[in-house]
Every structure is written in structure tokens, then in C-alpha cells.
Design an enzyme around this catalytic site. Structure first.
Site, short mmCIF file in Angstrom:
data_model
loop_
_atom_site.label_atom_id
_atom_site.label_comp_id
_atom_site.label_asym_id
_atom_site.label_seq_id
_atom_site.Cartn_x
_atom_site.Cartn_y
_atom_site.Cartn_z
N TYR A 74 56.13 45.19 68.22
CA TYR A 74 56.38 45.73 66.88
C TYR A 74 56.06 47.21 66.76
O TYR A 74 56.80 47.97 66.16
CB TYR A 74 55.56 44.95 65.83
CG TYR A 74 56.05 43.55 65.66
CD1 TYR A 74 57.06 43.25 64.75
CD2 TYR A 74 55.55 42.51 66.44
CE1 TYR A 74 57.54 41.96 64.61
CE2 TYR A 74 56.02 41.21 66.30
CZ TYR A 74 57.02 40.95 65.39
OH TYR A 74 57.50 39.67 65.25
N ARG A 94 65.10 30.81 68.79
CA ARG A 94 63.72 30.53 69.21
C ARG A 94 62.96 29.96 68.02
O ARG A 94 62.83 30.61 66.99
CB ARG A 94 63.07 31.81 69.69
CG ARG A 94 61.57 31.71 69.97
CD ARG A 94 61.03 33.05 70.46
NE ARG A 94 59.60 32.99 70.76
CZ ARG A 94 58.64 33.47 69.97
NH1 ARG A 94 58.94 34.04 68.80
NH2 ARG A 94 57.38 33.39 70.32
N HIS A 152 52.73 27.81 68.17
CA HIS A 152 52.72 29.06 67.40
C HIS A 152 51.64 28.91 66.32
O HIS A 152 51.92 28.91 65.14
CB HIS A 152 54.11 29.33 66.81
CG HIS A 152 54.35 30.78 66.45
ND1 HIS A 152 55.42 31.50 66.93
CD2 HIS A 152 53.67 31.62 65.65
CE1 HIS A 152 55.39 32.73 66.43
NE2 HIS A 152 54.34 32.83 65.64
N GLU A 179 60.13 38.68 70.29
CA GLU A 179 60.07 39.04 68.87
C GLU A 179 60.13 40.54 68.73
O GLU A 179 59.49 41.27 69.48
CB GLU A 179 58.74 38.60 68.21
CG GLU A 179 58.61 37.14 67.93
CD GLU A 179 57.29 36.79 67.25
OE1 GLU A 179 56.68 37.66 66.58
OE2 GLU A 179 56.87 35.63 67.39
N ASN A 233 56.36 40.07 72.69
CA ASN A 233 56.59 40.37 71.27
C ASN A 233 56.15 41.79 71.01
O ASN A 233 55.03 42.17 71.40
CB ASN A 233 55.77 39.43 70.37
CG ASN A 233 56.26 37.99 70.43
OD1 ASN A 233 57.29 37.71 71.05
ND2 ASN A 233 55.53 37.10 69.78
N GLU A 271 51.61 34.41 71.64
CA GLU A 271 50.56 35.38 71.33
C GLU A 271 49.15 34.80 71.34
O GLU A 271 48.46 34.77 70.30
CB GLU A 271 50.83 36.05 69.98
CG GLU A 271 52.13 36.80 69.91
CD GLU A 271 52.26 37.68 68.67
OE1 GLU A 271 51.38 37.60 67.79
OE2 GLU A 271 53.24 38.43 68.58
C1 GBH Z 1 53.82 38.10 65.34
O1 GBH Z 1 52.50 38.51 65.32
C2 GBH Z 1 53.86 36.64 65.16
O2 GBH Z 1 54.19 35.97 66.37
C3 GBH Z 1 54.75 36.19 64.05
O3 GBH Z 1 54.45 34.88 63.72
C4 GBH Z 1 54.60 37.13 62.89
O4 GBH Z 1 55.30 36.68 61.75
C5 GBH Z 1 55.13 38.46 63.30
O5 GBH Z 1 54.53 38.91 64.48
C6 GBH Z 1 54.98 39.55 62.25
O6 GBH Z 1 53.63 39.82 62.01
O7 GBH Z 1 45.90 44.32 65.08
O8 GBH Z 1 45.94 46.26 63.66
O9 GBH Z 1 45.83 46.55 66.03
C7 GBH Z 1 52.29 39.89 65.49
C8 GBH Z 1 50.83 40.15 65.62
C9 GBH Z 1 50.85 42.45 65.15
C10 GBH Z 1 49.20 41.52 66.61
C11 GBH Z 1 50.45 43.82 65.58
C12 GBH Z 1 48.82 42.91 67.03
C13 GBH Z 1 48.64 45.16 66.27
C14 GBH Z 1 48.10 45.81 65.03
N1 GBH Z 1 50.56 41.47 66.14
N2 GBH Z 1 49.08 43.81 65.95
S1 GBH Z 1 46.32 45.73 64.96
#
Ligand code: GBH
Length: 458
Positions: free
Chosen positions: A294, A77, A121, A363, A292, A166
Site C-alpha cells: 500500500y 481472491r 485472514h 493486495e 500486499n 499478513e
Molecule cells: C491489509 O492490511 C489487509 O490485508 C486488508 O484486510 C485490509 O483491508 C487492507 O490491507 C487495507 O488496510 O503500521 O502505521 O506502519 C494492511 C495492513 C497497512 C499493515 C500498512 C502495515 C503500515 C503502516 N498494513 N501498515 S504502519
């Protein structure tokens, strides 16, 4: 660990994004993007880092395709840089920019890897930002025109297409708290941006269809939200509304969420940017939804406040994040709680039922404090455990009947981590930016073996 089970045809992949890896920001006629401008403003990005050199992927892509081939993934991707293809966002096509992606696609196919394209992106051409960016409705139309150009060049060889990555980040970090480019801090314009991004998605979907694309969708960052205490259910609903429902409701049900007024109050009353007919465009059927994921969000009730750029979560209205002291936290200070991914996927299925298209986890990965050992290799057991836990969560969602079609590790390479610059490393391959040397981490080898055990293709 007990073997996990994935259905035949399940796609294992790895991902990147153009601005984060390509470098070569002035090569072959590429125009400036909002991220080039943002990086040039002092204090915006840690260490004053910029899109140079990143991973110099624009020149070193054959080596990166080779890393993917050896990793054994089914799919890669990546995103196309809009200002490489259309340097001012519209008008004449920059052939050299488009040809780069054409060569990359051919290289991937020759290596037996299925290309999966993301059209946007976050690297909006600066010229479009000068005309209002995503605050302006016209940007949605420019995006659809750009989609048509890229699809015309690549649709014969690229099976799966994603419009936006996103959009929450584009709207609320870009035009809400200003933590992302273009760095605008405001209320109503962020909501207008959100709407125009959705409209742009719908219009681009039409352009992709016209070019013969059969598999098209969008990627959202969806939060799995928990109330900190039973008294915080209202805050949790606001968080779900602001983070998830503002996207999933228009896309999957053709309406904006009912709880909007409660969550955004007076802002939402000024929604003159929403026009009749828009929701029908936005809700056009998709073939998949990319997610995505995390980290989970645990939230408590908080008073209404204006956007505050000193806070990363400043776009959030009337809820606040609570740190879970029991969880391990990554180098991003994000809590590690893999099973919450299973709960998110199962919850989507419960909420939307047959209206939910097949899902891809587009992701998932972690930034860790990687230090190469004496052998020059990063021994990243924490990252491996993170990936394994989340793959287990995906298998759990599958076992619960959720139609998940694939999983992409973020990221193939250490790269430019936006506001954090090069200080945060998400790769399964270590990049020494000074020499551009790539060294697979332990997690790369672990994922290679995992894929070879579980991919039906191998
Ligand atoms: C992704 O963004 C992106 O698509 C990618 O480019 C990037 O490298 C990767 O993740 C790692 O960061 O805002 O404090 O409540 C992730 C963005 C991260 C947004 C977690 C929401 C929640 C924490 N997201 N975030 S907070």
C-alpha cells in the site's frame, strides 16, 4: 499513457476477506471469531462497528460474482472463515459453512473466474483464542487440520491456495499493540505468535500438499523502507528486520534474521517457543509468495519503548515513522508512492535470487474520501491514479526481470476496514450499507478497461 506490458497468463484479479464482507455472523452454525469479540468491546473499533451487516455477502454473493464477471477479472481472491467451517476451531465440521464456499467456488467457475483461496485472514475461532490463540503452539496444529478440511472440500476446483494473510498483523497488531483482535498488548507473546503463525503455515502447507494442492503459498505485507536521513540506516535495518525479514528469512532461508538481537534485544533471548525442527517445516518450498502493498515506510531512529496502544505503530522497536510532506496521502493517511512497489519487488529478487518463488501482488488499493456525485456514482480519480501507478510499478518490475504472476486490486467492495470500521472505503464498488446497494465507482470501469486491454485471456 504508454501501454504497459504484461506477459501472457498474467492474472488480473480483485480481492476481499471473509470477516470484512460476509456479515451473517450467526448464520448456519458459524461460531464466534476473535473479531466478533473484539468488536463487542467498547472503544476497540471506530463507531462501535461490527461484522454486521458488512456487505451481507453471505447472502448476496451471486450479485458479487456478477460484479466480478462484468469487471472481467481472471481471478477472485477471497478468504474462508475458519469459524464457519469449524465453529470452535476444531472437531466436527459445520457442513453448512463449508457448503457456502463450495457454492461460491462453483459460481465463480461458472462465471469464468478462477477462485484463489486464503485460509486465514485474521478471523481466529474465539474458542481457540480462549486456549491461548496464536500464543499457543497447538493453534498451529489446529490450523493445519482446518486446512485439510477445506482442501478436501475445495481442492478439486480451487487451483491456488494461500495459508495466511499478513501474519505480521496477526502477531504484532493482535498480540503486540492490541490494535487488532484479540487486542493483547505485550512483547514476547507477539514473537511467540509470529513463530506459531509461521509454524502453522508450514504445517498447513503439508496438509494442502497431501490434499493434492499444487499451487500454494503465503501472503505477507512487506514494507519498502527508506531511512529519513543517512544517519537513520540503523533504524531502517531494524524496520526491515521487524516488518519483513522476520517472515522472509525463515520462509525462504530457513533461519531467523541475523539482526534480530539488535532489533528486539532481550525479548529474543526468551525464545523458548522455537523448537528444533520448526524451521525445516516453515521453510518448505512454496509455489508463490503473495505481497500486499500500500505505502512505503520512511523511518528514523527512536529510543526503545514498551508497546503503547495509543500508537498504531507501537510494535516497532527503536525506529519510528516519518511523514513525507511531499507525497499525497490517502484517507488512511498513507503516502502514495507507486514506484516504491517496483523497488520492493526488484529488491526481493536481488536479495533472494533463485530462492524467491514467483510473486503475486495479492493486495493493492486505496481508501479515498468517496462521495457519490449527483448521478449517484463515486468519481474516484485519485483511486484510479493510485491503481494505474501501481500497475505501472508492477510492469516496471516485470521489465526488470522479476517474475510477477498477477495483481489483485484491494478491494472489490467497500467493506469492514477492521479497527476503522465502515468509515474507510477501499472498494472499486461502492456499498451503501443501509440498503446494501452496490454501485461501481469510476475506478471499477477504469480497471475493467485496463484488464480487457491487458489480459491475454480477453
Ligand atoms: C491489509 O492490511 C489487509 O490485508 C486488508 O484486510 C485490509 O483491508 C487492507 O490491507 C487495507 O488496510 O503500521 O502505521 O506502519 C494492511 C495492513 C497497512 C499493515 C500498512 C502495515 C503500515 C503502516 N498494513 N501498515 S504502519
Amino acid at each position: 499513457m504508454a501501454e504497459l506490458s504484461f506477459p501472457p497468463g498474467f492474472v488480473f484479479g480483485a480481492g476481499t476477506a471473509a470477516f470484512q464482507i460476509e456479515g451473517a455472523t450467526r448464520a448456519d452454525g458459524r461460531g464466534p471469531s476473535v473479531w466478533d469479540a473484539f468488536c463487542a468491546e467498547p472503544g476497540r473499533v471506530e463507531g462501535g462497528d461490527t461484522g454486521e451487516p458488512a456487505c451481507d455477502h453471505y447472502r448476496r454473493w451471486p450479485q458479487d460474482v456478477e460484479l466480478l464477471r462484468r469487471l472481467g477479472v481472471d481471478s477472485y481472491r477471497f478468504s474462508v472463515s475458519w469459524p464457519r467451517v469449524l465453529p470452535t476451531g476444531a472437531g466436527a465440521v459445520n457442513r453448512a459453512g463449508l457448503d457456502f464456499y463450495s457454492r461460491l467456488v462453483d459460481g465463480l467457475l461458472a462465471a469464468g473466474i478462477e477462485p484463489a483461496v486464503t485460509l486465514y485472514h485474521w478471523d481466529l475461532p474465539q474458542a481457540l483464542e480462549d486456549g491461548g490463540g496464536w500464543r499457543a503452539r497447538e493453534t498451529a496444529h489446529r490450523f493445519a487440520e482446518y486446512a485439510a478440511v477445506v482442501a478436501e472440500a475445495l481442492a478439486d476446483r480451487v487451483p491456488r491456495w494461500t495459508t495466511l494473510n499478513e501474519p505480521w498483523c496477526s502477531a504484532f497488531l493482535g498480540y503486540g499493540n492490541g490494535v487488532h483482535a484479540p487486542g493483547v498488548r505485550s512483547g514476547t507473546p507477539a514473537l511467540a505468535a509470529a513463530h506459531h503463525l509461521l509454524l502453522g503455515h508450514g504445517l498447513a502447507l503439508g496438509a494442502l500438499r497431501a490434499a493434492g494442492v499444487r499451487e500454494a503459498g503465503i501472503t505477507l505485507n512487506l514494507d519498502q523502507v527508506y531511512p529519513a536521513t543517512p544517519d537513520d540506516e540503523g533504524a531502517a535495518l531494524r524496520a526491515r528486520t521487524q516488518r519483513n525479514l522476520v517472515w522472509t528469512e525463515p520462509l525462504l532461508r530457513g533461519r531467523y534474521p541475523a539482526a534480530e538481537a539488535d532489533t528486539w534485544g532481550e525479548l529474543i533471548e526468551r525464545q523458548d517457543f522455537r523448537r528444533d525442527g520448526d524451521l525445516a517445516v516453515i521453510a518448505a518450498p512454496m509455489d508463490f509468495l503473495g505481497v500486499n502493498y500500500y505505502t512505503p515506510a520512511t523511518v528514523r531512529t527512536a529510543p526503545h519503548r514498551e508497546p503503547d496502544p495509543a500508537r498504531r505503530d507501537a510494535t516497532d522497536n527503536r525506529f519510528a515513522h516519518v511523514r513525507d510532506p511531499r507525497a499525497r496521502h490517502t484517507a488512511m493517511d498513507w503516502a502514495v508512492a507507486p514506484d516504491t512497489l517496483r523497488e520492493l519487488l526488484v529488491g526481493l529478487r536481488e536479495e533472494y535470487g533463485p530462492a524467491l518463488p514467483p510473486l503475486f501482488v495479492t493486495e493493492n488499493g486505496s481508501a479515498e474520501d468517496d462521495v457519490p456525485g449527483p448521478d449517484g456514482v463515486v468519481h474516484d480519480a485519485d483511486r484510479t491514479a493510485y491503481l494505474e501507478g501501481h500497475l505501472r510499478a508492477v510492469a516496471g518490475a516485470l521489465a526488470a526481470g522479476v517474475d510477477v504472476r498477477g495483481y489483485y486490486v484491494w478491494s472489490l467492495l467497500d467493506n469492514f476496514e477492521w479497527t476503522y470500521g465502515y468509515g474507510k472505503r477501499f472498494g472499486v464498488v461502492h456499498v451503501d450499507y443501509a440498503t446494501q446497494r452496490r454501485t461501481p465507482k469510476d475506478s471499477y470501469h477504469w480497471y475493467r478497461e485496463f484488464v480487457s486491454r491487458h489480459s491475454a485471456r480477453s
